[in-house]
Design a protein around this motif. Sequence first.
Motif, PDB file in Angstrom:
ATOM      1  N   LEU A 117       0.829  -1.204   0.000  1.00 19.72           N
ATOM      2  CA  LEU A 117       0.000   0.000   0.000  1.00 19.72           C
ATOM      3  C   LEU A 117       0.867   1.260   0.000  1.00 19.72           C
ATOM      4  O   LEU A 117       0.577   2.216  -0.714  1.00 19.72           O
ATOM      5  N   SER A 118       1.948   1.254   0.762  1.00 22.60           N
ATOM      6  CA  SER A 118       2.862   2.402   0.785  1.00 22.60           C
ATOM      7  C   SER A 118       3.482   2.643  -0.587  1.00 22.60           C
ATOM      8  O   SER A 118       3.601   3.780  -1.032  1.00 22.60           O
ATOM      9  N   GLU A 121       0.809   4.171  -2.808  1.00 21.06           N
ATOM     10  CA  GLU A 121       0.595   5.588  -2.477  1.00 21.06           C
ATOM     11  C   GLU A 121       1.728   6.453  -3.001  1.00 21.06           C
ATOM     12  O   GLU A 121       1.496   7.531  -3.564  1.00 21.06           O
ATOM     13  N   MET A 124       1.342   6.907  -6.699  1.00 22.88           N
ATOM     14  CA  MET A 124       0.266   7.863  -7.005  1.00 22.88           C
ATOM     15  C   MET A 124       0.744   9.296  -6.804  1.00 22.88           C
ATOM     16  O   MET A 124       0.463  10.172  -7.628  1.00 22.88           O
TER      17      MET A 124
END
Length: 138
Positions: A117-118, A121, A124
């Motif tokens: 997830l990191s 992110e 993004m």
Amino acid sequence: MSMADQMQVYVRLPARILFEGPATRLVATAANGSFGILPNHIDFVTALVPSVLLVTPLDAPEQVFGIDEGLLLKKGHTVEIAVRRGVHGADLESLRETVGERFAGMEDEERASRAALSRLEADMVRRFATLRRPHHEQ
């Protein structure tokens, strides 16, 4: 509320029911310590901490569960327990081994998920940063 000699207990995980059935007694642990519930106990709600949960079914031996944090709701003759993680054990010794194995594996999976997830992110943020630059800088 009428007097009863049993209560209906549900121990729920996010994806399945760990235990469901009539019980005569339950022992759980909140932040301020362990407590017991009998069928005619007053209604209440409390947060549970990682601990051992004991349920005494109506006509069966005491059931032992290792649970993670969660919530307990006692209303009428029903006890609803929702926990993030939980395992059933035959006794305290086997429960210790089972909890160690299952929860350690889950923690590794959670760490890997958080890392993925990191990375997502961060990617993004990089992509949004390139969108904000004027076209002549790209």
